[in-house]
Enzyme design. Structure first.
Site, PDB file in Angstrom:
ATOM      1  N   ASN A 136       0.826  -1.214   0.000  1.00  0.00           N
ATOM      2  CA  ASN A 136       0.000   0.000   0.000  1.00  0.00           C
ATOM      3  C   ASN A 136       0.857   1.260   0.000  1.00  0.00           C
ATOM      4  O   ASN A 136       0.353   2.354   0.198  1.00  0.00           O
ATOM      5  CB  ASN A 136      -0.932   0.000   1.220  1.00  0.00           C
ATOM      6  CG  ASN A 136      -0.170  -0.029   2.536  1.00  0.00           C
ATOM      7  OD1 ASN A 136       1.055   0.069   2.550  1.00  0.00           O
ATOM      8  ND2 ASN A 136      -0.884  -0.161   3.633  1.00  0.00           N
TER       9      ASN A 136
ATOM     10  N   HIS B   8       3.249   1.953   2.182  1.00  0.00           N
ATOM     11  CA  HIS B   8       3.704   2.446   3.494  1.00  0.00           C
ATOM     12  C   HIS B   8       5.215   2.359   3.614  1.00  0.00           C
ATOM     13  O   HIS B   8       5.863   1.525   2.993  1.00  0.00           O
ATOM     14  CB  HIS B   8       2.992   1.733   4.660  1.00  0.00           C
ATOM     15  CG  HIS B   8       3.386   0.321   4.936  1.00  0.00           C
ATOM     16  ND1 HIS B   8       2.573  -0.572   5.603  1.00  0.00           N
ATOM     17  CD2 HIS B   8       4.509  -0.385   4.648  1.00  0.00           C
ATOM     18  CE1 HIS B   8       3.182  -1.727   5.728  1.00  0.00           C
ATOM     19  NE2 HIS B   8       4.354  -1.657   5.150  1.00  0.00           N
TER      20      HIS B   8
ATOM     21  N   GLU C 105       1.136   4.535   7.471  1.00  0.00           N
ATOM     22  CA  GLU C 105       0.146   4.010   6.544  1.00  0.00           C
ATOM     23  C   GLU C 105      -0.463   5.133   5.702  1.00  0.00           C
ATOM     24  O   GLU C 105      -0.360   6.310   6.061  1.00  0.00           O
ATOM     25  CB  GLU C 105      -0.959   3.303   7.343  1.00  0.00           C
ATOM     26  CG  GLU C 105      -0.466   2.150   8.225  1.00  0.00           C
ATOM     27  CD  GLU C 105      -0.102   0.885   7.442  1.00  0.00           C
ATOM     28  OE1 GLU C 105       0.254   0.970   6.251  1.00  0.00           O
ATOM     29  OE2 GLU C 105      -0.165  -0.204   8.035  1.00  0.00           O
TER      30      GLU C 105
HETATM   31  C1  F6R Z   1       9.354  -3.205   8.418  1.00  0.00           C
HETATM   32  C2  F6R Z   1       8.655  -2.076   7.826  1.00  0.00           C
HETATM   33  C3  F6R Z   1       7.707  -2.248   6.693  1.00  0.00           C
HETATM   34  C4  F6R Z   1       8.216  -3.218   5.632  1.00  0.00           C
HETATM   35  C5  F6R Z   1       7.214  -3.374   4.493  1.00  0.00           C
HETATM   36  C6  F6R Z   1       7.655  -4.428   3.500  1.00  0.00           C
HETATM   37  O1  F6R Z   1      10.202  -2.784   9.464  1.00  0.00           O
HETATM   38  O2  F6R Z   1       8.835  -0.982   8.275  1.00  0.00           O
HETATM   39  O3  F6R Z   1       7.446  -0.994   6.111  1.00  0.00           O
HETATM   40  O4  F6R Z   1       9.438  -2.754   5.123  1.00  0.00           O
HETATM   41  O5  F6R Z   1       5.969  -3.740   5.016  1.00  0.00           O
HETATM   42  O6  F6R Z   1       7.635  -5.680   4.129  1.00  0.00           O
HETATM   43  P1  F6R Z   1       8.261  -6.966   3.410  1.00  0.00           P
HETATM   44  O7  F6R Z   1       9.713  -6.730   3.300  1.00  0.00           O
HETATM   45  O8  F6R Z   1       7.973  -8.105   4.356  1.00  0.00           O
HETATM   46  O9  F6R Z   1       7.590  -7.087   2.093  1.00  0.00           O
END
Ligand code: F6R
Length: 266
Positions: free
Chosen positions: A154, A156, A161
């Site tokens: 999304n 973030h 968010e």
């Molecule tokens: C984790 C964080 C999140 C992740 C994001 C991607 O500390 O801050 O923003 O970087 O959700 O997650 P993955 O790498 O699991 O796809």
């Protein structure tokens, strides 16, 4: 040194596209080592902002290897993680504290009082003061030399968010307790054994302290991230796509992505 198959400048950021995500992670580990050496030379210590999730796992594996090879030490490094679920005990298998211990902290010479995570056990009434302290600790160390980021489907960054707040307000968001977005909850379901078990809230480093880092390294791999990468790099700057806020700090953001994640910008 792994070579990108494509390199482009987009929205003030340098974007390198690799055929394999492992190559991009190797480069990310080299960048982090380089930032540590430079900061040690200039200030005698280095301050890193770290991310969790599946994306950076190979980066940590490579950093641990470099430590074992004797080419990297964390003795004068401090780390500040981006986020922690709330509520969450530090020893819980799903905590980001546990993740960091498993992938990095448990294998290198980083002092326990230098490896900082937001505390998912803090009483809710004290979450704002705890979060403000976290920002103060980073500032007291002279700020982050590098912030490592992943990006959510999304858009973030950290657990900042999507929001319909005006951009100026979003850019000023400090570290704080937040509600997780439905996409984030759904993506975390596999780790928690079902959506119902995913915490509804998290503590996250804010947009302002993330953007204040002296350099920012963003990793994104796989076709699931293609939309978020394109909206972050090609879309308008908006709180609805927190990754797009990285466009407001041109010249200090580097994206290391694979071809699948770059599909909509290439
Ligand atoms: C984790 C964080 C999140 C992740 C994001 C991607 O500390 O801050 O923003 O970087 O959700 O997650 P993955 O790498 O699991 O796809």
């Amino acid at each position: 040194m792994s070579k990108p198959i494509r390199r482009l400048e987009l929205a003030g950021a340098s974007v390198s596209v690799y055929s394999k995500s492992t190559d991009a992670c190797q480069v990310a580990a080299e960048r982090i080592s380089g930032v540590i050496s430079k900061a040690l030379a200039v200030r005698g210590h280095a301050v890193l902002g770290l991310a969790t999730g599946s994306t950076p796992e190979p980066v940590y594996a490579r950093l641990v290897e470099a430590y074992r090879e004797g080419i990297l030490t964390f003795a004068k490094v401090s780390t500040y993680n981006l986020d922690e679920y709330y509520p969450m005990g530090p020893l819980d298998p799903q905590s980001y504290r546990t993740y960091m211990h498993r992938h990095l902290f448990g294998h290198v010479d980083l002092g326990a009082n230098r490896a900082h995570l937001l505390d998912g056990t803090v009483p809710e009434a004290f979450a704002p003061s705890h979060a403000a302290d976290f920002d103060r600790w980073i500032e007291a160390e002279g700020g982050l030399d590098l912030q490592l980021l992943g990006v959510g489907r999304n858009g973030h960054i950290g657990f900042n968010e999507p929001t319909d707040l005006p951009v100026e307000q979003v850019l000023a968001l400090p570290t704080r307790l937040v509600d997780l977005h439905p996409t984030t909850i759904s993506d975390a379901a596999k780790d928690f054994g079902g959506e119902d078990r995913v915490p509804r809230q998290a503590l996250t480093v804010g947009i302002a302290p993330i953007l204040a880092a002296r350099s920012i390294l963003v990793l994104a791999f796989g076709d699931r991230k293609a939309g978020a990468v394109a909206r972050s790099l090609r879309g308008p700057i908006t709180g609805e796509v927190p990754g797009s806020l990285l466009q407001t700090v041109p010249g200090k953001v580097e994206w290391l992505i694979d071809e699948a994640a770059g599909a909509e910008i290439l």
